[in-house]
Design a protein around this motif. Structure first.
Motif, PDB file in Angstrom:
ATOM      1  N   ASP A 235       0.892  -1.149  -0.020  1.00  0.00           N
ATOM      2  CA  ASP A 235       0.058  -0.001   0.075  1.00  0.00           C
ATOM      3  C   ASP A 235       0.903   1.373  -0.008  1.00  0.00           C
ATOM      4  O   ASP A 235       0.256   2.413  -0.322  1.00  0.00           O
ATOM      5  CB  ASP A 235      -1.015   0.096   1.245  1.00  0.00           C
ATOM      6  CG  ASP A 235      -2.266  -0.458   0.970  1.00  0.00           C
ATOM      7  OD1 ASP A 235      -2.533  -0.913  -0.150  1.00  0.00           O
ATOM      8  OD2 ASP A 235      -2.953  -0.819   2.117  1.00  0.00           O
TER       9      ASP A 235
ATOM     10  N   PRO B  83       3.087   2.600  -2.114  1.00  0.00           N
ATOM     11  CA  PRO B  83       3.124   3.393  -3.233  1.00  0.00           C
ATOM     12  C   PRO B  83       1.806   4.234  -3.431  1.00  0.00           C
ATOM     13  O   PRO B  83       1.885   5.648  -3.718  1.00  0.00           O
ATOM     14  CB  PRO B  83       3.337   2.603  -4.424  1.00  0.00           C
ATOM     15  CG  PRO B  83       4.035   1.306  -3.621  1.00  0.00           C
ATOM     16  CD  PRO B  83       3.564   1.226  -2.497  1.00  0.00           C
ATOM     17  N   ARG B  84       0.678   3.781  -3.033  1.00  0.00           N
ATOM     18  CA  ARG B  84      -0.535   4.319  -3.185  1.00  0.00           C
ATOM     19  C   ARG B  84      -0.680   5.570  -2.162  1.00  0.00           C
ATOM     20  O   ARG B  84      -1.197   6.493  -2.479  1.00  0.00           O
ATOM     21  CB  ARG B  84      -1.656   3.291  -2.922  1.00  0.00           C
ATOM     22  CG  ARG B  84      -2.936   3.937  -2.916  1.00  0.00           C
ATOM     23  CD  ARG B  84      -4.290   3.012  -2.910  1.00  0.00           C
ATOM     24  NE  ARG B  84      -4.182   2.440  -1.571  1.00  0.00           N
ATOM     25  CZ  ARG B  84      -4.468   3.056  -0.110  1.00  0.00           C
ATOM     26  NH1 ARG B  84      -5.000   4.209  -0.412  1.00  0.00           N
ATOM     27  NH2 ARG B  84      -4.425   2.247   0.777  1.00  0.00           N
TER      28      ARG B  84
ATOM     29  N   ILE C 254       2.040   6.943  -0.694  1.00  0.00           N
ATOM     30  CA  ILE C 254       2.795   8.055  -1.048  1.00  0.00           C
ATOM     31  C   ILE C 254       2.299   8.835  -2.265  1.00  0.00           C
ATOM     32  O   ILE C 254       2.347  10.247  -2.319  1.00  0.00           O
ATOM     33  CB  ILE C 254       4.187   7.474  -1.573  1.00  0.00           C
ATOM     34  CG1 ILE C 254       4.684   7.012  -0.186  1.00  0.00           C
ATOM     35  CG2 ILE C 254       4.940   8.722  -2.200  1.00  0.00           C
ATOM     36  CD1 ILE C 254       6.099   6.610  -0.396  1.00  0.00           C
ATOM     37  N   ARG C 255       1.556   8.354  -3.398  1.00  0.00           N
ATOM     38  CA  ARG C 255       1.091   9.003  -4.532  1.00  0.00           C
ATOM     39  C   ARG C 255      -0.145   9.949  -3.895  1.00  0.00           C
ATOM     40  O   ARG C 255      -0.081  10.964  -4.228  1.00  0.00           O
ATOM     41  CB  ARG C 255       0.434   7.942  -5.349  1.00  0.00           C
ATOM     42  CG  ARG C 255      -0.122   8.633  -6.795  1.00  0.00           C
ATOM     43  CD  ARG C 255      -0.620   7.768  -7.564  1.00  0.00           C
ATOM     44  NE  ARG C 255      -1.471   6.623  -7.026  1.00  0.00           N
ATOM     45  CZ  ARG C 255      -2.689   6.791  -6.896  1.00  0.00           C
ATOM     46  NH1 ARG C 255      -3.495   7.850  -6.998  1.00  0.00           N
ATOM     47  NH2 ARG C 255      -3.424   5.831  -6.238  1.00  0.00           N
ATOM     48  N   GLU C 256      -0.938   9.446  -2.960  1.00  0.00           N
ATOM     49  CA  GLU C 256      -1.920  10.442  -2.288  1.00  0.00           C
ATOM     50  C   GLU C 256      -1.479  11.338  -1.597  1.00  0.00           C
ATOM     51  O   GLU C 256      -1.957  12.590  -1.676  1.00  0.00           O
ATOM     52  CB  GLU C 256      -2.926   9.475  -1.709  1.00  0.00           C
ATOM     53  CG  GLU C 256      -3.739   8.373  -2.206  1.00  0.00           C
ATOM     54  CD  GLU C 256      -4.543   7.483  -1.390  1.00  0.00           C
ATOM     55  OE1 GLU C 256      -4.591   7.581  -0.225  1.00  0.00           O
ATOM     56  OE2 GLU C 256      -5.394   6.719  -2.135  1.00  0.00           O
TER      57      GLU C 256
ATOM     58  N   ILE D  95       1.497  12.938  -2.148  1.00  0.00           N
ATOM     59  CA  ILE D  95       1.914  13.905  -3.306  1.00  0.00           C
ATOM     60  C   ILE D  95       0.809  14.783  -3.764  1.00  0.00           C
ATOM     61  O   ILE D  95       1.116  15.884  -4.098  1.00  0.00           O
ATOM     62  CB  ILE D  95       2.785  13.078  -4.187  1.00  0.00           C
ATOM     63  CG1 ILE D  95       4.160  12.833  -3.567  1.00  0.00           C
ATOM     64  CG2 ILE D  95       3.195  14.197  -5.413  1.00  0.00           C
ATOM     65  CD1 ILE D  95       5.102  11.813  -4.299  1.00  0.00           C
ATOM     66  N   GLU D  96      -0.381  13.912  -4.329  1.00  0.00           N
ATOM     67  CA  GLU D  96      -1.371  14.643  -4.703  1.00  0.00           C
ATOM     68  C   GLU D  96      -1.995  15.849  -3.919  1.00  0.00           C
ATOM     69  O   GLU D  96      -2.099  16.794  -4.206  1.00  0.00           O
ATOM     70  CB  GLU D  96      -2.475  13.682  -5.192  1.00  0.00           C
ATOM     71  CG  GLU D  96      -2.076  12.950  -6.465  1.00  0.00           C
ATOM     72  CD  GLU D  96      -3.017  11.650  -6.862  1.00  0.00           C
ATOM     73  OE1 GLU D  96      -3.977  11.590  -6.112  1.00  0.00           O
ATOM     74  OE2 GLU D  96      -2.762  10.948  -7.847  1.00  0.00           O
TER      75      GLU D  96
END
Length: 138
Positions: free
Chosen positions: A19, A21-22, A24-26, A28-29
């Protein structure tokens, strides 16, 4: 008959790592959205400041026109023509100075348009990811 309370699912280490990567992406967004909102807010303030400076220029321009017209029209009935022209022109110049002061204050509040809140939030996120701090602690 009451329904049992939902239990939290226990997830294994590999599921949690999967989980990351998801998450971290959230993160960053979310940081990018905050950055965008902060920069837009500061640019709006700069636009308002520039508008007040344009207003100050307009008042100064009309002040010069009134000073010229006052010299021609000569409000000599109340006071000497030169004194009447100075009074009317002086009032318009004072209005221009007030508008300029407000404009400069607005520009100073918005320049540089550095997203300071977002930068602090990103620094906090990095500290949390490194395990050096706890999220939300001030």
């Amino acid at each position: 008959m009451s329904t049992p309370a939902p239990t939290r699912e226990r997830r294994g280490l590999f599921a949690l790592i999967a989980d990351l990567p998801r998450l971290i992406r959230e993160l960053i967004e979310a940081e990018l959205a905050q950055l965008k909102a902060e920069v837009i807010g500061k640019l709006k303030a700069a636009g308002i400041g520039a508008g007040f400076l344009v207003t100050a220029g307009a008042f100064a321009f009309f002040g010069v026109l009134v000073l010229t017209a006052a010299g021609v029209l000569a409000l000599a009935l109340v006071m000497p023509a030169w004194a009447a022209a100075l009074v009317v022109g002086g009032v318009l110049i004072v209005l221009a100075a007030i508008a300029a002061a407000i404009g400069v204050q607005q520009l100073r509040a918005s320049v540089p348009p550095t997203p300071t809140q977002t930068m602090e939030s990103v620094k906090e996120d990095v500290r949390v990811l490194r395990g050096l701090g706890k999220r939300g602690a001030s």
